[in-house]
Design a protein around this motif. Structure first.
Motif, short mmCIF file in Angstrom:
data_model
loop_
_atom_site.label_atom_id
_atom_site.label_comp_id
_atom_site.label_asym_id
_atom_site.label_seq_id
_atom_site.Cartn_x
_atom_site.Cartn_y
_atom_site.Cartn_z
N THR A 222 0.84 -1.19 0.00
CA THR A 222 0.00 0.00 0.00
C THR A 222 0.88 1.25 0.00
OG1 THR A 222 -0.07 0.19 2.41
CG2 THR A 222 -1.71 -1.25 1.35
N ARG A 223 0.27 2.36 -0.37
CA ARG A 223 1.02 3.63 -0.35
C ARG A 223 1.50 3.96 1.05
NH1 ARG A 223 1.42 7.95 -4.00
NH2 ARG A 223 2.28 9.81 -3.02
N GLU A 224 0.68 3.70 2.06
CA GLU A 224 1.07 3.98 3.44
C GLU A 224 2.29 3.16 3.84
OE1 GLU A 224 0.11 6.37 5.62
OE2 GLU A 224 -0.84 7.11 3.79
N GLN A 225 2.32 1.88 3.44
CA GLN A 225 3.49 1.05 3.71
C GLN A 225 4.73 1.63 3.04
OE1 GLN A 225 1.81 -2.70 2.25
NE2 GLN A 225 2.18 -3.61 4.28
N ARG A 226 4.58 2.00 1.77
CA ARG A 226 5.74 2.51 1.02
C ARG A 226 6.24 3.83 1.59
NH1 ARG A 226 2.37 0.50 -3.15
NH2 ARG A 226 1.71 2.56 -3.85
N LYS A 227 5.32 4.65 2.06
CA LYS A 227 5.71 5.93 2.67
C LYS A 227 6.59 5.70 3.88
CE LYS A 227 3.64 10.25 4.31
NZ LYS A 227 2.35 10.97 4.58
N GLU A 228 6.25 4.70 4.70
CA GLU A 228 7.05 4.41 5.89
C GLU A 228 8.37 3.74 5.51
OE1 GLU A 228 8.38 4.24 9.67
OE2 GLU A 228 6.69 5.40 8.86
N TRP A 229 8.33 2.83 4.53
CA TRP A 229 9.54 2.11 4.13
C TRP A 229 10.59 3.04 3.54
CZ3 TRP A 229 6.34 -2.21 1.33
CH2 TRP A 229 5.86 -3.12 2.29
N ILE A 230 10.17 3.99 2.69
CA ILE A 230 11.15 4.87 2.06
C ILE A 230 11.73 5.85 3.09
CG2 ILE A 230 9.53 6.67 1.27
CD1 ILE A 230 12.58 5.33 -0.66
N LYS A 231 10.92 6.20 4.10
CA LYS A 231 11.43 7.04 5.19
C LYS A 231 12.49 6.29 5.99
CE LYS A 231 9.94 9.55 9.34
NZ LYS A 231 8.78 9.88 10.22
N GLN A 232 12.21 5.00 6.30
CA GLN A 232 13.18 4.17 7.02
C GLN A 232 14.46 3.97 6.21
OE1 GLN A 232 11.04 0.56 7.87
NE2 GLN A 232 9.79 1.50 9.48
#
Length: 464
Positions: A21-31
Motif C-alpha cells: 500500500t502507499r502507506e506502507q511505502r511511505k514508511e519504508w522509504i522514510k526508514q
C-alpha cells in the motif's frame, strides 16, 4: 491483418511479488532515508533499479550450471569461457572477475596513475570512481547531441572526435593510459556508438599511440542498433558486427551481469600478452587465481552460453522491443524521455518533468521517490547524486542530463508490468505541480555516494 509482436519464449517458473500500500511505502522509504538502494527487495513491486544481474537465465544456461567444474586451477569451465570470448569477441587473453567494477579495478591498477587523463563517452559511475580514486581525471568527450533529449540522433553514444583530439593534443601520450568507449553509453541514456565512430576513434587513437578500451557491458545491444541504423550493416549478423566492433579495441572490461545474461560475473579481455601478465598480478591479489578469478565454474559455464545466446537468434529483438514499448507509451502521453529510446532502459528527463524543483534538491531523485510512492516501482537517479562532488572543490557537480533511469531486467517482466510503470508516471506527471520540494543530504560517502547516501525532505532545511 499483420500478426502482433510476441516474445519468442515461454515462462517456465514464476516468482511472486508483493503489492504494498502507499502507506506502507511511505514508511519504508522514510526508514530507507529516501535512498531506494536501501529498500528491501520484498518492499518493491516492479524493480527497475538496474538490469545488472537481475535477468532470467535460459534453460541452456541452467543446464550449463549443472556441469560446472569447480576445480581451483585449470577448470574446464574456464576454457569453455575462454573459447567463447575468443570465438565471439576475438580476444586471445582474458581474466575472469566477480563483476564489471572488479574488472575495472584490476585493469586500472595496471594502467591508471595519479594526474592521468582518461577521455571517454560519459563514463559510467564505477568507471569514473576508479579513475578519480587514483587521483586521475575522467574527461567526457560525448557528442553534444547526447545532451538534447529531443534530438533523434541515432548514435548519441558517439565520441566527438574534435573533443577527443583536443585531449590527445594537449597532453603527453604517457599521461593518457587509454580512451574508454562505453557500449552502449549508459549515462547518456543507453545510447549506442556507431561502427563508423568506433573505427574513427581507433584510427585517431593509434595516431597518438593511445590504447582503446571498451566498457562492454551492453555490447550486444550496441551491435543490434548498428544493424538497425547503419545501412552498411543491415544484412550483417550480430556476430559479424560484434567481431568488427571489437577489432577496434585493444582491451575490454565486461560486467557479464548485463549482456552476459548471468546473475554474477565479469572479465577483462585483451590482445596484448604483456598486459595480461601485468593484470594477472592484481587479479590474483584482488579476485582469485587466473582460471577462476571471482567466478565459480558453474557461472563461467552459464556465461559462455549467455555470450552465444545474446548474439544469436531472437533474444535482442525481444529485449529491445520491450524497452521501446515502455518508452513509446511515455512519449505518447507527453512524458519527456531521452530519444531515441535506448537499449536497456528508458531515461525520463527529470529537469523537464519537475523543472520547478531546485537543482540543489536532487530533481531526479525526487522523481524516483515519487514513482516508488505511487506504485512501488523502483528506478534509479542518474543525475546530481550520481555525478558526485568535484574531487578538488568538493562542490556538487550538476550534469547536463538529470535523469530517472528505468532499467528493465532481461526476460523478467511482462508488458503488463510496463503498463503499470507508464500509468504511474502519467499520474505523477498530471500532479507534478503539487510536488513542491525535493531532498537534501544528511550523510554521504566521499566517493560514489549515491549507493549509500542518506536524505531528508529539503523543506526541513529551508528558511521560512
Amino acid at each position: 491483418m499483420e500478426l502482433p509482436f510476441a516474445e519468442s519464449y515461454k515462462i517456465k517458473m514464476v516468482e511472486p511479488i508483493y503489492k504494498s500500500t502507499r502507506e506502507q511505502r511511505k514508511e519504508w522509504i522514510k526508514q530507507a532515508n529516501y535512498n531506494l538502494f536501501n529498500l528491501r527487495s520484498e518492499q518493491v513491486f516492479i524493480d527497475l533499479l538496474t538490469d545488472s544481474g537481475t535477468g532470467a537465465m535460459s534453460q541452456n544456461q541452467w543446464a550449463a550450471i549443472m556441469t560446472g567444474d569447480e576445480s581451483y586451477a585449470g577448470s574446464s569451465s574456464y576454457y569453455h569461457l575462454k573459447d567463447a570470448i575468443k570465438n565471439i569477441l576475438g580476444f586471445d587473453y582474458f581474466l575472469p572477475t566477480h563483476q564489471g567494477r572488479a574488472a575495472e579495478n584490476v585493469l586500472f591498477s595496471v594502467l591508471v596513475k595519479e594526474d592521468d587523463v582518461v577521455p571517454g563517452n560519459s563514463h559510467f559511475d564505477t568507471t569514473k570512481g576508479h579513475i578519480e580514486y587514483r587521483k586521475a581525471s575522467a574527461v567526457d568527450c560525448t557528442i553534444d547531441e547526447a545532451f538534447d533529449t529531443e534530438s533523434l540522433h541515432p548514435f548519441k553514444g558517439n565520441l566527438d572526435l574534435n573533443k577527443l583530439e583536443a585531449v590527445y593534443s594537449t597532453h603527453p601520450a604517457e599521461q593518457i593510459p587509454m580512451v574508454i568507449v562505453t557500449l552502449t553509453c549508459n549515462t547518456s541514456g543507453g545510447q549506442p556508438v556507431s561502427m563508423q565512430n568506433l573505427r574513427d576513434v581507433h584510427t585517431l587513437s593509434k595516431k597518438y599511440g593511445i590504447k582503446v578500451v571498451f566498457d562492454s557491458a551492453r555490447f550486444a545491444e550496441n551491435a543490434w542498433f548498428i544493424q538497425q541504423r547503419e545501412d552498411e550493416y543491415r544484412n550483417s549478423t550480430i556476430k559479424e558486427i560484434v567481431a568488427e566492433m571489437f577489432s577496434y579495441a585493444d582491451a575490454m572490461t565486461m560486467s557479464s551481469k548485463k549482456d552476459g545474461i548471468v546473475n554474477i560475473g565479469g572479465f577483462i579481455a585483451m590482445k596484448d600478452e604483456e598486459l595480461l601478465k601485468q593484470a594477472s598480478v592484481f587479479n590474483i591479489m584482488f579476485e582469485g587465481f587466473n582460471t577462476y578469478g571471482g567466478m565459480a565454474g558453474r557461472d563461467m559455464n552459464a556465461l559462455a552460453v549467455g555470450l552465444d545466446e545474446v548474439t544469436t537468434g531472437y533474444y535482442l529483438e525481444n529485449r529491445i522491443q520491450q524497452v521501446a514499448y515502455l518508452g513509446n507509451k511515455l512519449i505518447e502521453w507527453g512524458i519527456p524521455v531521452q530519444k531515441p529510446i535506448g537499449g536497456h532502459a528508458v531515461f525520463v528527463d527529470a529537469k523537464k518533468f519537475l523543472g520547478h524543483v531546485p537543482k540543489e534538491e536532487y530533481i531526479a531523485q525526487t522523481l524516483a521517490i515519487e514513482l516508488y510512492l505511487e506504485a512501488g516501482v523502483r528506478g534509479v537517479e542518474v543525475g546530481t547524486l550520481l555525478a558526485d562532488r568535484d574531487p578538488k572543490t568538493r562542490e556538487n557537480r550538476y550534469p547536463k542530463l538529470e535523469m530517472l533511469r528505468l532499467a528493465i531486467p532481461r526476460r523478467t517482466y511482462t508488458n503488463n508490468h510496463m503498463d503499470v510503470v507508464a500509468v504511474a508516471l502519467k499520474n505523477i506527471f498530471d500532479r507534478r505541480e503539487e510536488i513542491d520540494h525535493g531532498y537534501r543530504i544528511k550523510k554521504e560517502a566521499p566517493i560514489m555516494r549515491h549507493f549509500s547516501v542518506e536524505l531528508e525532505h529539503a523543506e526541513k532545511g529551508r528558511k521560512k
